[in-house]
Design an enzyme around this catalytic site. Structure first.
Site, PDB file in Angstrom:
ATOM      1  CB  CYS A 387      -1.105  -3.722  -5.645  1.00  0.00           C
ATOM      2  SG  CYS A 387       0.608  -4.170  -5.917  1.00  0.00           S
ATOM      3  CG  LEU A 388      -6.969  -5.554  -5.403  1.00  0.00           C
ATOM      4  CD1 LEU A 388      -8.042  -6.628  -5.597  1.00  0.00           C
ATOM      5  CD2 LEU A 388      -7.560  -4.174  -5.629  1.00  0.00           C
TER       6      LEU A 388
END
Ligand SMILES: *Cc1c(COP(=O)(O)O)cnc(C)c1O
Length: 452
Positions: A387-388
């Site tokens: 989720c970066l």
């Protein structure tokens, strides 16, 4: 490079990066040509994985040994272990007469566990822990001392029957490195030796950044005089270590020139740009670079004349063409830039398993799409399963030979040196990818086991 019908309809030179195809070894062609092997390993592992072919490490070691032999120089190879944690690489060192250069208790014990003898270890690093120094002296390792305080601690660990074997690490003139000792510190160290029988100076070492053969040859040549001076003080001073930094040739010259001359942020997802890249085309890699160092200004002859043994500490170059990294395509989106479409993949791993992004750069040898099927060139960026937003394996739009689909494998070539595991962690509680070892089996087959 224009697209045929069925592609997503762009021409390279606009939004797609120039291709940077990697050199492939014969063993890699065999793996890629096998209709089942990679798919079967992927099925068994159930996530991304690294592949290593240990015989190639053996050949790389032999290449360095051959370069020493051809130059008539007494030489020794220490593998810079931080470049890959694999047990199989340490085992290949033990089997092929290379030592290992370690910097932690973990690295030291891992090397011993694979059969590398204590006397075949070099211990480097700044202000080493007491535990590391104690173990290193117990096992008779050669210790590259980085400051005077370390020298004092070591003197207390040896005695006249088992003196501690040390080198002094030199801070090269005009270097801003945090490692090594200045001229003044070296002079004070030599005084500190006086009358001490618990430590024995075996020589001097350095490790330069960059990949310049001449700089290494010149510094080695200059340090011969330091050895001769130390001998007048009663020290053996028989060895010079010139560290690592032996280049690896990842890609052919023409593709590399094309990429570096024309690279443009237009080629990258979200207009990303990088300041610098590793020199992925390297004309005289590994053993050829060692040969060039030894040939420069008669260095080989001067080493012989003064009975100086040359040590090298290659990390990356010992792992050249010895492994690759496999991700499975988990998702695929189409995005547009200036009206032109490209694919944005998500693979089942992270950029922690392809470290270059963590050094503010990008790994440029193009990944291969497996299996091979006909199709049309498709500009493709590759993101991670995290989720970066910034967790990308490839920001550039790689001209893949067809559109990748979910379930395909994406193979990043030649990743054994630093890319695989120097940054891996269980981020997002994703498992750390295993290392798969390939072994030659009867009938020109390859079989696999897990490393470690
Ligand atoms: C990292 C390191 C090496 C290995 O460097 P490569 O560029 O991988 O060859 C060798 N010696 C020392 C002291 C190091 O820190």
């Amino acid at each position: 490079m224009g697209l045929d019908a069925g592609g997503i309809g762009v021409t390279r030179g606009a939004i797609s990066a120039a291709p940077v195809p990697a050199h492939l070894d014969e063993w890699e062609r065999r793996v890629l040509g096998d209709p089942n092997l990679l798919g079967d390993i992927g099925f068994a592992v159930g996530g991304p994985f690294h592949v290593l072919y240990p015989p190639r490490v053996g050949r790389n070691i032999q290449g360095f040994h051959a370069a020493f032999e051809q130059a008539g120089v007494d030489g020794v190879v220490y593998y810079g272990k931080k470049a890959n944690k694999s047990a199989a690489v340490a085992r290949a060192c033990a089997e092929h007469g290379a030592g290992v250069d370690v910097s932690s208790v973990g690295e030291l014990t891992a090397a011993l566990a694979q059969g590398v003898r204590g006397t075949e270890l070099m211990v480097t690093g700044p202000a080493k822990s007491d535990d590391l120094l104690w173990l290193a002296t117990r096992h008779g390792a050669l210790i590259a001392v980085d400051d005077l305080d370390e020298l004092e601690r070591l003197a207390a660990l040896g005695d006249s029957t088992a003196p501690v074997r040390i080198m002094l690490r030199v801070l090269p003139a005009a270097s801003a490195s945090r490692f090594g000792m200045t001229e003044a510190e070296l002079d004070r160290a030599l005084v500190a030796f006086h009358g001490r029988e618990s430590i024995r100076l075996e020589g001097f070492s350095f490790h330069l950044s960059g990949y310049d053969a001449v700089a290494r040859a010149e510094l080695a040549g200059a340090l011969i005089a330091r050895c001769l001076h130390a001998r007048t003080l009663g020290q053996p001073a028989t060895t010079l270590s010139i560290g690592g930094g032996f280049g690896v040739d990842y890609v052919p010259p023409a593709a590399w020139a094309e990429f570096t001359e024309h690279v443009d942020r237009q080629w990258f997802h979200s207009g990303k740009s990088f300041e610098s890249y590793y020199p992925y085309h390297f004309p005289a890699p590994g053993p050829a670079m060692l040969a060039a160092i030894l040939a420069h200004d008669g260095l080989a002859q001067r080493l012989r004349d003064n009975a100086v043994r040359l040590a090298i500490e290659p990390g990356r170059a010992l792992l050249a063409h010895a492994g690759f990294t496999v991700f499975r395509v988990q998702g695929s989106k189409i995005r547009h830039v200036d009206g032109a479409p490209y694919h944005l993949l998500t693979v089942d791993g992270t950029s922690l398993s392809l470290s270059e992004q963590w050094f503010d750069s990008e790994y440029l040898p193009d990944p291969l799409l497996w299996p091979t099927r006909p199709g049309s060139t498709t500009p493709t960026s590759v993101g991670a399963a995290t989720c970066l937003d910034s967790d990308m394996l490839s920001w550039r739009r790689i001209p893949l030979p067809r559109a990748a689909t979910v379930g395909d494998l994406l193979i990043y070539p030649n990743t054994a040196g630093y890319q695989m595991d120097s940054n891996e962690s269980a981020f997002h509680e994703l498992p750390i990818p295993p290392k798969v070892l390939l072994h030659d089996a009867p009938g020109d087959r390859l079989r696999w086991t897990l490393d470690g």
